[in-house]
Scaffold this active site. Structure first.
Site, PDB file in Angstrom:
ATOM      1  N   ASP A   1       0.907  -1.023   0.012  1.00  0.00           N
ATOM      2  CA  ASP A   1       0.067  -0.130   0.051  1.00  0.00           C
ATOM      3  C   ASP A   1       0.944   1.332   0.096  1.00  0.00           C
ATOM      4  O   ASP A   1       2.094   1.127   0.220  1.00  0.00           O
ATOM      5  CB  ASP A   1      -0.920   0.087   1.210  1.00  0.00           C
ATOM      6  CG  ASP A   1      -2.259   0.855   0.878  1.00  0.00           C
ATOM      7  OD1 ASP A   1      -2.364   1.499   0.076  1.00  0.00           O
ATOM      8  OD2 ASP A   1      -3.232   0.446   1.908  1.00  0.00           O
TER       9      ASP A   1
ATOM     10  N   GLY B   1      -4.004   3.601  -1.646  1.00  0.00           N
ATOM     11  CA  GLY B   1      -5.328   4.255  -1.282  1.00  0.00           C
ATOM     12  C   GLY B   1      -6.402   3.450  -2.358  1.00  0.00           C
ATOM     13  O   GLY B   1      -7.135   4.106  -2.719  1.00  0.00           O
TER      14      GLY B   1
ATOM     15  N   ASP C   1     -10.572   1.820  -3.074  1.00  0.00           N
ATOM     16  CA  ASP C   1     -11.030   1.627  -1.956  1.00  0.00           C
ATOM     17  C   ASP C   1     -12.453   1.837  -1.679  1.00  0.00           C
ATOM     18  O   ASP C   1     -12.953   1.133  -0.654  1.00  0.00           O
ATOM     19  CB  ASP C   1     -10.480   2.669  -1.038  1.00  0.00           C
ATOM     20  CG  ASP C   1      -8.927   2.495  -0.374  1.00  0.00           C
ATOM     21  OD1 ASP C   1      -8.403   1.430  -0.386  1.00  0.00           O
ATOM     22  OD2 ASP C   1      -8.313   3.336   0.239  1.00  0.00           O
TER      23      ASP C   1
END
Length: 731
Positions: free
Chosen positions: A478, A526, A546
């Site tokens: 991430d 994200g 997301d």
């Protein structure tokens, strides 16, 4: 097919199965672009026109010939300082402060196979799959050289471009703009298709006319970004999914980029793809070289579907790497939306037991397993297992998950550091920060200077120490903020930091792959903030967004599909009301939408009803049945969720013997009108049967008239239809 050079007129011709790309070395050594499009034969230099255009300057070599101007001629690699006032592909600041670079042809060579780009992602090929053209250009005054690289993939109708800049002069120069590909069109009226967005709503389809002036798509965020994807399509005004001319340019890079489309004073169109020029000024000393990341180009005369198929096949087969590029990915459950930071070792085991009972194959432990990480304000950079929270070591947890018959995956965010961390307290200078200024925070975290090897080495060693505690089969990488405060304490040349940072990220990923070759890595920033071709070289799947809301995902996945294959799209079933939108959709609808990607779950399985658990079992079973078709089949967009009453898409096998159609109703009215979904990609005179039904249809009927969508009461209803080719005696 391949690359040819006609010596008399000095014309290069790059042929693929269905396209021709052609340019010429002219009398002055400039490279003039001639043609890119459907296959043609013979030289296209007759398209060049010369006349005095007024206020379009002329090279000194042309003497009194005012009809010759770089301001009007189509070029392969335009540079600043030649009298061309359109956007350049290359701008160089010389040691005397001038901005000029006049590159002329010196030599070329043609080789089998595909060039590589050390330290950078690039499409690759076996020797019999592609050919490479290298053209050496040089500035006679500064001795700056540019090696133009072309890779030709005949079966995909793909041409790749990159450029290596070499300083053979005696003084340091600075590159202040660098694009790896330019397309100049002397005629034509085009639309620009791009993919804009924001966090949790990425890659929205947008189609606007290319108008006089310049249209720019770019990221200055240090990543390719949620806001603009590093890809664009030029399409004829009448181009549709099934017909018309269209060109794609896709940047194989995960950092700042700039894409430009410009219609000039003579109604000619120029398209450029390359690095962002903001905060970029890269120094090259004597003998130094710089590589501009690769651009992938493709053309279709048969509309947008074929254009997408060209890119999908190339990326699946010749960009993604490793064990998992061709394998069906394991169905997973991720702990994030199940428990967020509030998990324990026991709660993870409960989640794992539920997963195993439902046929799910992997449990992924997301954020919160390290340092004192119980919220998003602390501990990034301290990659030490919180054994108190887990109630055991990481190795013991991994073994217990494996004992349930599950694979185990782990979330990491290597590029980040929290101010509240042991790492930051020990090495505050390791974060990107401008001296004497308070840093800009994003998600209350700072960014480590990955342009510095000692920082990468430290983080790499820490993370490997965790991974070595057991068999970790999956990593979710991430990256949860944009880059600002662009300053590195290790260099006086701050204009090189962003590019070197990205090289550092790639170096880290390459080392991780080499150390753990069987591990599946999923990219993430994200969600879709770094969903690009560059990351696919290291991570064969990327978390699409997301936003897990099934209805929003229809638009997100629709835009994504124009460039990227479904095999790389991370897509999960999540709980309702959805955590991002509050919307309620059926478990069936959520499953249908998630099956347009790698498939998995993002919820607390223990909260499901018995009926829902039964449905999840069926979804997993169904996905495993269809997964090879979803991963390898040709993807067809059967509607636009931005405009139509339904979202529909299909996967069709390469031999056209089977297909999976998915439909989600977006609008419901009283006394509802009937919608018909028209298939694509079938054999017209073949016959197909829908699984579970007796009726047999011809391919032509399904494509020309379509299937009626059932009229049922309810919101956001979804349907799947699996077709298989059959023999039909009555044919």
């Amino acid at each position: 097919m391949g690359i040819g050079f006609e010596k008399e007129n000095r014309i290069f011709t790059l042929q693929t199965d269905h396209t021709t790309y052609q340019f010429q070395v002219d009398a002055y050594g400039f490279l003039l672009h001639l043609y890119y499009g459907k296959t043609i034969y013979g030289g296209m230099d007759y398209l060049l026109t010369y006349y005095d255009r007024g206020f379009s300057a002329n090279p000194y070599d042309a003497d009194q010939d005012r009809t010759y101007s770089m301001d009007a001629l189509p070029q392969e690699f335009p540079t600043s300082g030649t009298g061309d006032f359109r956007s350049p592909a290359l701008t160089i600041k010389n040691s005397d402060g001038t901005y000029s670079c006049d590159l002329r042809y010196q030599s070329h060579r043609i080789t089998k196979g595909k060039y590589g780009l050390p330290g950078l992602p690039a499409v690759y090929a076996a020797e019999n799959e592609a050919e490479t053209l290298e053209i050496l250009m040089e500035d006679a005054v500064t001795k700056v050289q540019a090696v133009l690289l072309y890779g030709v993939f005949p079966k995909y109708d793909i041409i790749t471009r990159s450029v290596r800049i070499i300083n053979q002069g005696e003084d340091t120069i600075h590159i202040s703009k660098a694009a790896s590909a330019c397309l100049d069109f002397v005629s034509g009226d085009y639309d620009l298709i791009s993919f804009y967005g924001r966090h949790a709503m990425e890659r929205n389809f947008q189609r606007v006319p290319v108008s006089h002036g310049k249209q720019i798509l770019r990221s200055r965020r240090g990543t390719s970004s949620h806001q603009y994807n590093p890809a664009m399509i030029l399409a004829g005004k009448d181009t549709t999914e099934e017909a018309g001319d269209c060109y794609a340019m896709v940047f194989v890079y995960s950092g700042c980029f700039k894409a430009e489309a410009e219609k000039d004073q003579f109604n000619q169109t120029r398209a450029l793809m390359g690095l962002a020029s903001e905060m970029f000024s890269y120094p090259l000393g004597t003998g130094d070289s710089f590589v501009i990341p690769e651009t992938v180009m493709t053309y279709s005369a048969e509309g947008l579907s074929v254009l997408s198929h060209n890119l999908h096949r190339c990326f699946r087969n010749n960009l993604c790497r490793g064990r998992w590029k061709d394998q069906v990915r394991p169905v997973l459950v991720n702990s994030w939306e199940a428990d967020y930071f509030n998990f324990t070792g026991e709660s993870l085991l409960r989640l794992g037991k539920h997963a195993a009972e439902l046929g799910i194959e992997m449990l992924v432990l997301d954020d919160g397993w390290f340092g004192e990480r119980n919220d998003d304000n602390t501990s990034l950079g301290d990659w030490v297992v919180n054994e108190k929270k887990l109630g055991c070591t990481m190795g013991e947890l991994i073994d217990r998950i494996h004992d349930l018959g599950l694979k185990f995956g782990l979330w990491i965010e290597p590029e980040m550091v929290s101010e509240d961390s042991d790492l930051y307290r020990t090495h505050p200078d390791w974060a990107l920060q401008i001296p004497k200024r308070n840093p800009v925070r994003g998600r209350n975290q700072l960014v480590l200077d990955f342009s510095r090897k000692e920082i990468r080495d430290h983080v790499f060693d820490q993370i490997c120490a965790v991974l070595d505690q057991g068999n970790v089969e999956y990593i979710k990488w991430d990256m949860n903020r944009s880059l600002s405060d662009i300053y590195s304490s290790e260099t006086k040349e701050q204009g090189k930091v962003l590019y070197d940072y990205m090289l550092g990220v790639y170096d880290f990923l390459e080392r991780l792959i080499e150390r753990y070759p069987d591990m599946l890595i999923e990219g993430c920033s994200g969600g879709g903030g770094r969903f690009d071709a560059g990351m696919l070289y290291y991570t064969p799947q990327i978390w699409c967004s997301d936003n897990t809301d099934a209805i929003d995902r229809l638009e997100i996945q629709y835009g994504t599909s124009f460039i990227y294959p479904a095999s790389c799209v991370g897509s999960h079933v999540s709980a309702v009301p959805n955590h991002q939108t509050g919307r309620i959709t059926s478990l069936n609808t959520r499953g249908v939408v998630a099956m347009a990607g790698t498939f998995g779950y993002e919820l607390n399985l223990g909260l499901l009803t018995e009926e829902e658990k039964k449905e999840v079992k069926e979804q997993v079973k169904k996905f495993k049945q269809y997964a090879p078709l979803i991963q390898r089949g040709d993807y067809y967009r059967l509607s636009s969720p931005q405009k139509d009453e339904f979202g529909a898409w299909a996967f069709v096998s390469e031999d056209q013997s089977e297909a999976l159609i998915s439909i989600v109703m977006l609008k419901q009215h009283g006394n509802m009108t009937v919608n018909y979904v028209k298939m694509r990609g079938l054999i017209p005179d073949a016959f197909y049967q829908i699984e579970g039904h007796d009726r047999i249809y011809s391919g032509a009927a399904l494509m020309q008239a379509g299937l009626p969508v059932p009229i049922e009461s309810g919101e956001y209803l979804a349907y799947q239809r699996y077709l298989r080719r059959v023999e039909h005696k009555g044919a």
